[in-house]
Every structure is written in C-alpha cells, then in structure tokens.
Design an enzyme around this catalytic site. Structure first.
Site, PDB file in Angstrom:
ATOM      1  N   GLU A   1      -3.752   1.856  -7.550  1.00  0.00           N
ATOM      2  CA  GLU A   1      -4.183   3.222  -6.722  1.00  0.00           C
ATOM      3  C   GLU A   1      -3.286   4.322  -6.889  1.00  0.00           C
ATOM      4  OE1 GLU A   1      -6.491   1.731  -2.904  1.00  0.00           O
ATOM      5  OE2 GLU A   1      -4.387   1.554  -2.476  1.00  0.00           O
TER       6      GLU A   1
ATOM      7  N   SER B   1     -10.229   7.191  -3.821  1.00  0.00           N
ATOM      8  CA  SER B   1     -11.416   8.110  -3.759  1.00  0.00           C
ATOM      9  C   SER B   1     -12.537   7.373  -4.383  1.00  0.00           C
ATOM     10  CB  SER B   1     -11.255   9.476  -4.315  1.00  0.00           C
ATOM     11  OG  SER B   1     -10.197   9.989  -3.525  1.00  0.00           O
TER      12      SER B   1
ATOM     13  N   HIS C   1       0.895  -1.211   0.000  1.00  0.00           N
ATOM     14  CA  HIS C   1       0.001   0.043   0.012  1.00  0.00           C
ATOM     15  C   HIS C   1       1.013   1.311   0.037  1.00  0.00           C
ATOM     16  CE1 HIS C   1      -2.651   3.177   1.332  1.00  0.00           C
ATOM     17  NE2 HIS C   1      -3.614   2.405   0.916  1.00  0.00           N
TER      18      HIS C   1
ATOM     19  N   GLY D   1      -7.456   9.255  -0.819  1.00  0.00           N
ATOM     20  CA  GLY D   1      -7.886  10.159   0.456  1.00  0.00           C
ATOM     21  C   GLY D   1      -8.009  11.593   0.063  1.00  0.00           C
TER      22      GLY D   1
END
Ligand code: PGA
Length: 235
Positions: free
Chosen positions: A157, A193, A88, A163
């Site tokens: 991502e 998002s 991540h 975010g």
C-alpha cells in the site's frame, strides 16, 4: 483472490453487524467463492458466522497485561479472532510504531498461528527517488519478517495512495508486485484508493492477488460490488 476491508476508526458495533449481515446475504445469494475479510474497530469485534473472516486491525503482542489502551490475545480469543493486520502505514506513521515493534507483533501472532496481513508501502518522497530506493525501503519493512510463514498475506500500500484517491499507474503496480513476488510466495494484495471503478483493472494485474480497501469498501454495497468483480476475474 482475497478482498479485505479495513474499517479503520469507522463504524460502531451495530453498523458492523449490519454490514456483515448484508455481505453474508450477498455472498450466499451470489455463490461468491472469492475469499473476503473485514477488519472492524476493536469495539465491534464479535463472533460472526459466515464466510467472511473477521480480523483485528491491531493488538499488542501479549496475552494480557498492563498496557493501557491496547488489546491482547485474550480479548481476541473471546471472539475466535485468528486474523490480524500488522504494519499498516497509519500505525507506522501516525502512531509511530517501529519496525522492531512490527517484528515483535509478527512473531507473537505467528506463534499463535494467526493469519497475518502484513502491510508495507513507501511515502511519496521515497517513490520520487526512483525504483531502487523504493524497493530498498520496502525491503527494510520486510526485515525480520518470516516471509515463508504459511499464514502470511502481504499488502502493498503506497502511503501516498491511501485515502487520497490517487493510485500508481497499473504498470507501476504490476512492476512492484512482480518484484515482490521474487521473494514472497504469499498472496500479495494491493491497497490504496481501490474503488468499485478501478478494482477491475487493478485486480487483473499479474501478481496482484487481491485488495485491501479502506474508504472504497466502507459501504457494504461497494464491498459486494468489488467481490463480484473479483469473482469474475477469479484466478
Ligand atoms: P483506502 O485505504 O482504500 O481508503 O485508500 C486503504 C488502507 O488504508 O488499507
């Protein structure tokens, strides 16, 4: 299709139990067949009974040992956890984890047969340099990763979309997922998002096989609404 919620450093053990119960009730009542996963913080790991898979946000590539602040395989085994998030962007960029460490974790948990949700994504300055640089950057994040691993899920991502409420255009998402599809047979989730109000258009795109969601899924009710949207699109 697979819908996953990443709780990050939100939710206590009790809040996670309540969330899981609400989601389970919703899934059973509405006969949802879409796959779902949640990644609670390590302190909220538990033995959960229900269709939603529970995974770890992180663990060290070890059974147990002297690694202060980390958890290892034995702490996951206690709860029957067989799913893990690796790579991540918050771990890469905030915690400073290297590609080498990602590969080490990947190999260890692959060896254990875990389902691995492996995240990749570019920062804004890379995106601004154009698609060639962007794809080369993503390739570097895939270096050393066995893309043919049977229990692999990829999450694309873009760092700048996490975010922030910003997302790439749907054309851009589709383009990148389609480029990734050339080398990856595993499901490819989009993350960054994703919310109730954009889930339909993002999940409808070619080569988008689901979503990894942070803030937009922190409320069980929103996670359920996104599951319902995914169910309607089931492909
Ligand atoms: P976000 O986070 O949905 O809050 O952008 C996504 C993620 O970090 O996985």
């Amino acid at each position: 299709m697979l819908i996953a919620a990443n709780f990050k450093t939100f939710k206590t053990r009790q809040e996670t139990l309540d969330y899981y119960r609400d989601v389970r009730t919703f899934i059973e009542k509405n006969k949802i067949t879409v796959e779902s996963m949640i990644f609670p913080p390590a302190t909220a790991l538990n033995t959960f009974k229900g269709a939603t898979v529970v995974g770890a946000q992180n663990a060290y590539a070890v059974e147990n040992g002297a690694f202060t602040g980390e958890i290892g395989l034995n702490q996951l085994k206690e709860f029957g956890i067989k799913t893990i998030l690796i790579g991540h962007s918050e771990r890469r960029h905030i915690l400073g984890e290297s590609q080498e460490l990602m590969v080490q974790k990947f190999d260890f948990f692959k060896e254990q047969g875990f389902t691995i949700v492996y995240c990749i994504g570019e920062p804004l300055e890379v995106r601004e340099e154009g698609s060639e640089t962007l794809m080369a950057y993503l390739d570097e994040q895939l270096e050393g990763i066995d893309l043919n691993y049977e229990n692999l899920v990829i999450a694309y991502e873009p760092v700048w979309a996490i975010g922030t409420g910003l997302t790439p255009s749907t054309d851009e998402v589709e383009l990148i997922h389609t480029a990734l599809r050339q080398k990856i047979k595993a499901p490819i989730l989009y993350g960054g998002s994703v919310k109730v109000n954009n889930a339909q258009e993002l999940l409808s795109l070619n080569n988008v096989d689901g979503a990894l969601i942070g803030s937009g899924a922190l409320q069980a009710e929103n996670f359920c609404r996104i599951l319902e949207i995914a169910e309607g699109l089931q492909k």
